[in-house]
Design a protein around this motif. Structure first.
Motif, PDB file in Angstrom:
ATOM      1  N   GLU A  61     -19.657  20.344 -20.265  1.00  0.00           N
ATOM      2  CA  GLU A  61     -19.481  19.388 -21.409  1.00  0.00           C
ATOM      3  C   GLU A  61     -20.167  19.878 -22.089  1.00  0.00           C
ATOM      4  OE1 GLU A  61     -20.793  15.942 -18.071  1.00  0.00           O
ATOM      5  OE2 GLU A  61     -18.621  15.602 -19.320  1.00  0.00           O
ATOM      6  N   MET A  62     -20.656  20.220 -22.153  1.00  0.00           N
ATOM      7  CA  MET A  62     -21.383  20.079 -24.174  1.00  0.00           C
ATOM      8  C   MET A  62     -22.651  21.059 -24.142  1.00  0.00           C
ATOM      9  SD  MET A  62     -22.461  16.808 -26.603  1.00  0.00           S
ATOM     10  CE  MET A  62     -21.350  16.909 -27.721  1.00  0.00           C
ATOM     11  N   ALA A  63     -23.486  22.004 -24.871  1.00  0.00           N
ATOM     12  CA  ALA A  63     -24.074  22.534 -25.025  1.00  0.00           C
ATOM     13  C   ALA A  63     -24.452  22.893 -25.863  1.00  0.00           C
ATOM     14  CB  ALA A  63     -23.790  24.106 -25.112  1.00  0.00           C
ATOM     15  N   THR A  64     -26.602  22.497 -26.849  1.00  0.00           N
ATOM     16  CA  THR A  64     -26.073  23.188 -27.435  1.00  0.00           C
ATOM     17  C   THR A  64     -26.187  24.320 -29.052  1.00  0.00           C
ATOM     18  OG1 THR A  64     -29.093  24.092 -26.900  1.00  0.00           O
ATOM     19  CG2 THR A  64     -28.671  20.979 -27.435  1.00  0.00           C
ATOM     20  N   LEU A  65     -26.521  23.905 -30.290  1.00  0.00           N
ATOM     21  CA  LEU A  65     -25.953  24.979 -30.842  1.00  0.00           C
ATOM     22  C   LEU A  65     -27.274  24.379 -32.221  1.00  0.00           C
ATOM     23  CD1 LEU A  65     -24.257  27.707 -31.943  1.00  0.00           C
ATOM     24  CD2 LEU A  65     -22.969  25.766 -33.644  1.00  0.00           C
ATOM     25  N   THR A  66     -28.365  25.398 -32.254  1.00  0.00           N
ATOM     26  CA  THR A  66     -29.134  25.315 -32.918  1.00  0.00           C
ATOM     27  C   THR A  66     -28.280  26.145 -34.353  1.00  0.00           C
ATOM     28  OG1 THR A  66     -31.163  25.307 -31.720  1.00  0.00           O
ATOM     29  CG2 THR A  66     -31.461  26.033 -33.801  1.00  0.00           C
ATOM     30  N   CYS A  67     -28.678  25.359 -35.404  1.00  0.00           N
ATOM     31  CA  CYS A  67     -27.719  25.978 -36.883  1.00  0.00           C
ATOM     32  C   CYS A  67     -28.902  26.939 -37.721  1.00  0.00           C
ATOM     33  CB  CYS A  67     -27.572  25.048 -36.977  1.00  0.00           C
ATOM     34  SG  CYS A  67     -26.090  24.532 -36.509  1.00  0.00           S
ATOM     35  N   GLY A  68     -30.450  27.234 -37.195  1.00  0.00           N
ATOM     36  CA  GLY A  68     -30.910  28.222 -38.224  1.00  0.00           C
ATOM     37  C   GLY A  68     -32.727  28.153 -37.727  1.00  0.00           C
ATOM     38  N   THR A  69     -33.261  29.382 -37.818  1.00  0.00           N
ATOM     39  CA  THR A  69     -34.517  29.559 -37.302  1.00  0.00           C
ATOM     40  C   THR A  69     -35.447  28.195 -38.198  1.00  0.00           C
ATOM     41  OG1 THR A  69     -34.044  32.232 -37.688  1.00  0.00           O
ATOM     42  CG2 THR A  69     -35.880  31.098 -38.139  1.00  0.00           C
ATOM     43  N   VAL A  70     -36.335  28.902 -37.122  1.00  0.00           N
ATOM     44  CA  VAL A  70     -37.286  27.481 -37.744  1.00  0.00           C
ATOM     45  C   VAL A  70     -38.701  27.891 -36.639  1.00  0.00           C
ATOM     46  CG1 VAL A  70     -36.915  26.177 -35.650  1.00  0.00           C
ATOM     47  CG2 VAL A  70     -37.824  24.777 -37.937  1.00  0.00           C
ATOM     48  N   ASN A  71     -39.698  27.458 -37.711  1.00  0.00           N
ATOM     49  CA  ASN A  71     -40.982  27.761 -37.146  1.00  0.00           C
ATOM     50  C   ASN A  71     -41.369  27.135 -36.090  1.00  0.00           C
ATOM     51  OD1 ASN A  71     -42.093  29.994 -39.006  1.00  0.00           O
ATOM     52  ND2 ASN A  71     -42.989  28.542 -40.486  1.00  0.00           N
ATOM     53  N   PHE A  72     -41.485  27.070 -34.537  1.00  0.00           N
ATOM     54  CA  PHE A  72     -41.981  26.638 -33.767  1.00  0.00           C
ATOM     55  C   PHE A  72     -43.330  26.951 -33.642  1.00  0.00           C
ATOM     56  CE2 PHE A  72     -40.396  24.957 -29.874  1.00  0.00           C
ATOM     57  CZ  PHE A  72     -39.626  24.474 -29.719  1.00  0.00           C
ATOM     58  N   GLY A  73     -44.528  25.828 -33.944  1.00  0.00           N
ATOM     59  CA  GLY A  73     -46.219  26.119 -34.101  1.00  0.00           C
ATOM     60  C   GLY A  73     -46.019  27.110 -34.402  1.00  0.00           C
ATOM     61  N   ASP A  74     -46.503  28.065 -33.178  1.00  0.00           N
ATOM     62  CA  ASP A  74     -47.285  29.599 -34.236  1.00  0.00           C
ATOM     63  C   ASP A  74     -46.371  30.760 -33.760  1.00  0.00           C
ATOM     64  OD1 ASP A  74     -49.282  28.474 -34.989  1.00  0.00           O
ATOM     65  OD2 ASP A  74     -49.981  29.163 -33.260  1.00  0.00           O
ATOM     66  N   ASP A  75     -45.000  29.866 -33.754  1.00  0.00           N
ATOM     67  CA  ASP A  75     -43.862  30.972 -32.649  1.00  0.00           C
ATOM     68  C   ASP A  75     -43.024  30.864 -33.937  1.00  0.00           C
ATOM     69  OD1 ASP A  75     -44.861  31.882 -30.478  1.00  0.00           O
ATOM     70  OD2 ASP A  75     -44.533  29.926 -29.744  1.00  0.00           O
ATOM     71  N   VAL A  76     -41.445  31.619 -34.005  1.00  0.00           N
ATOM     72  CA  VAL A  76     -40.221  31.286 -34.555  1.00  0.00           C
ATOM     73  C   VAL A  76     -39.139  31.229 -33.705  1.00  0.00           C
ATOM     74  CG1 VAL A  76     -38.836  32.184 -36.160  1.00  0.00           C
ATOM     75  CG2 VAL A  76     -41.340  32.748 -36.063  1.00  0.00           C
ATOM     76  N   PHE A  77     -38.426  29.946 -33.751  1.00  0.00           N
ATOM     77  CA  PHE A  77     -37.281  30.182 -33.405  1.00  0.00           C
ATOM     78  C   PHE A  77     -35.718  30.906 -33.821  1.00  0.00           C
ATOM     79  CE2 PHE A  77     -34.131  26.645 -30.886  1.00  0.00           C
ATOM     80  CZ  PHE A  77     -33.464  26.800 -30.229  1.00  0.00           C
ATOM     81  N   GLN A  78     -35.858  31.888 -33.322  1.00  0.00           N
ATOM     82  CA  GLN A  78     -35.053  32.780 -34.230  1.00  0.00           C
ATOM     83  C   GLN A  78     -33.287  32.139 -33.686  1.00  0.00           C
ATOM     84  OE1 GLN A  78     -35.579  34.935 -35.922  1.00  0.00           O
ATOM     85  NE2 GLN A  78     -37.504  36.331 -35.496  1.00  0.00           N
ATOM     86  N   ASN A  79     -32.918  31.764 -35.131  1.00  0.00           N
ATOM     87  CA  ASN A  79     -31.195  31.860 -34.798  1.00  0.00           C
ATOM     88  C   ASN A  79     -30.925  32.074 -35.879  1.00  0.00           C
ATOM     89  OD1 ASN A  79     -30.367  29.639 -32.770  1.00  0.00           O
ATOM     90  ND2 ASN A  79     -32.714  28.680 -33.646  1.00  0.00           N
ATOM     91  N   SER A  80     -30.605  33.815 -36.571  1.00  0.00           N
ATOM     92  CA  SER A  80     -29.981  34.468 -37.478  1.00  0.00           C
ATOM     93  C   SER A  80     -28.620  33.772 -37.209  1.00  0.00           C
ATOM     94  CB  SER A  80     -30.258  35.773 -37.800  1.00  0.00           C
ATOM     95  OG  SER A  80     -29.841  36.057 -36.496  1.00  0.00           O
ATOM     96  N   PHE A  81     -27.240  33.573 -38.746  1.00  0.00           N
ATOM     97  CA  PHE A  81     -26.473  33.751 -38.398  1.00  0.00           C
ATOM     98  C   PHE A  81     -25.436  34.526 -37.334  1.00  0.00           C
ATOM     99  CE2 PHE A  81     -26.716  31.898 -43.452  1.00  0.00           C
ATOM    100  CZ  PHE A  81     -26.405  30.895 -42.485  1.00  0.00           C
ATOM    101  N   PRO A  82     -25.847  35.873 -37.180  1.00  0.00           N
ATOM    102  CA  PRO A  82     -25.334  36.643 -36.552  1.00  0.00           C
ATOM    103  C   PRO A  82     -25.544  36.406 -34.588  1.00  0.00           C
ATOM    104  CG  PRO A  82     -26.426  38.121 -37.698  1.00  0.00           C
ATOM    105  CD  PRO A  82     -26.641  36.228 -38.655  1.00  0.00           C
ATOM    106  N   ILE A  83     -26.675  35.286 -34.263  1.00  0.00           N
ATOM    107  CA  ILE A  83     -27.111  34.883 -33.209  1.00  0.00           C
ATOM    108  C   ILE A  83     -26.383  33.531 -33.114  1.00  0.00           C
ATOM    109  CG2 ILE A  83     -28.680  33.183 -32.385  1.00  0.00           C
ATOM    110  CD1 ILE A  83     -30.925  35.220 -33.144  1.00  0.00           C
ATOM    111  N   ILE A  84     -25.929  32.687 -34.647  1.00  0.00           N
ATOM    112  CA  ILE A  84     -25.948  31.373 -34.033  1.00  0.00           C
ATOM    113  C   ILE A  84     -24.159  31.920 -33.735  1.00  0.00           C
ATOM    114  CG2 ILE A  84     -24.950  29.340 -35.368  1.00  0.00           C
ATOM    115  CD1 ILE A  84     -27.058  29.808 -37.424  1.00  0.00           C
ATOM    116  N   ARG A  85     -23.566  33.137 -35.158  1.00  0.00           N
ATOM    117  CA  ARG A  85     -22.035  32.815 -34.525  1.00  0.00           C
ATOM    118  C   ARG A  85     -21.308  33.502 -33.073  1.00  0.00           C
ATOM    119  NH1 ARG A  85     -22.501  36.115 -39.281  1.00  0.00           N
ATOM    120  NH2 ARG A  85     -22.559  35.000 -41.413  1.00  0.00           N
ATOM    121  N   GLY A  86     -22.849  34.300 -32.665  1.00  0.00           N
ATOM    122  CA  GLY A  86     -22.276  35.500 -31.327  1.00  0.00           C
ATOM    123  C   GLY A  86     -22.530  33.741 -29.744  1.00  0.00           C
TER     124      GLY A  86
END
Ligand code: KMH
Ligand code: ZN
Length: 274
Positions: free
Chosen positions: A102-127
């Protein structure tokens, strides 16, 4: 004020079963959690897949089984994660959309995630957005910082997203905006007119931000994905976190939405995962 939508995020991708005995990471556990959280006042479940040993997965058959278990035990809105776990490929993260939740999440940008990086470049978001359009899945915009809202507005200018939308404001991830009332108020003030929003406070920010969101007319996400504790040193069960928010809402004289009331507020159609 609209009735309060309580979303339960029971599992996530990061917490491991050895951190708490209360993490639901099989279809059966998730079904039982759905029933208990629905009885406690939840209207929506944010689902992450796990392998039988507890490791995160975006495998389609796992999502099919998890969604089936939730639907067998409840009428909760079924929302899939397209965030998955840090390090998963964008294709891997979005494969579950073919089940048409019914619904799904769409993260709207890259963010540091603790010591990691949660990648959400524009191409990833658009895809991921393109796949949501292909399977007619409604996005919940996840923003971890104010700039993520600006990114969503950029996608709007590109003609890829239309506002108003439902926005989940995640505050308190180490690397994102901190879990303060000031940040919540600032971000809410900047949402496009007509938006609906929820707050997902991380760790000890979960409870105070839930209380503030109820008073502000927003909605609330709680669950072990975001916070393991009911109180200092006392591990939580998902349904207890939901029940506490429902009690706070009652004290603040805010009715709690049923799943169908939440569907109406979010303009969702009830669909069955196939
Ligand atoms: N597990 C986080 C890296 C989502 O579900 O869309 C991302 C996440 C967001 O949980
Ligand atoms: Zn998630």
């Amino acid at each position: 004020m609209d009735p309060l939508i309580i979303t339960i995020a029971p599992t996530g991708a990061e917490v491991l079963p050895n951190q708490t005995p209360h993490l639901p990471y099989t279809a059966q556990m998730l079904g039982e959690t759905a029933a208990a959280c629905r009885a406690a006042g939840a209207a929506m479940m944010h689902i992450h897949g796990r392998r039988p040993d507890g490791r995160p997965t975006q495998d389609v058959e796992t999502y099919r089984a998890f969604a089936g278990a939730v639907r067998a035990k409840s009428d909760l809105i079924i929302q899939f994660s397209t965030g998955g776990a840090v390090g998963m490929t964008p294709q891997e993260r979005a494969v579950n959309l073919e089940l048409r939740p019914e619904m799904a999440t769409l993260t709207c940008g890259t963010v540091n995630f603790g010591d990691d990086v949660f990648q959400n470049s524009f191409p990833i978001i658009r895809g991921i957005l393109a796949r949501m359009r292909e399977f007619d899945v409604v996005p919940e915009l996840e923003i971890f910082d104010l700039g993520h809202l600006d990114n969503a507005r950029r996608l709007e200018r590109e003609g890829l997203l239309a506002f108003p939308r439902h926005v989940d404001i995640v505050l308190g991830v180490p690397g994102g905006a901190e879990g303060s009332v000031e940040n919540l108020v600032d971000i809410v003030r900047r949402l496009p007119a007509g938006s609906t929003w929820s707050v997902a406070g991380i760790g000890r920010a979960q409870l105070p931000l839930a209380a503030v969101a109820i008073a502000m007319g927003g909605h609330v996400r709680v669950g072990l994905e975001d916070n393991l504790y009911y109180a200092k040193g006392r591990l939580a069960r998902n349904e207890e976190l939901v029940a506490r928010v429902a009690r706070l809402a009652e004290e603040l004289q805010r009715p709690v939405a049923t799943p169908d009331e939440a569907r109406a507020l979010l303009a969702l159609r009830r669909t069955t995962v196939r």
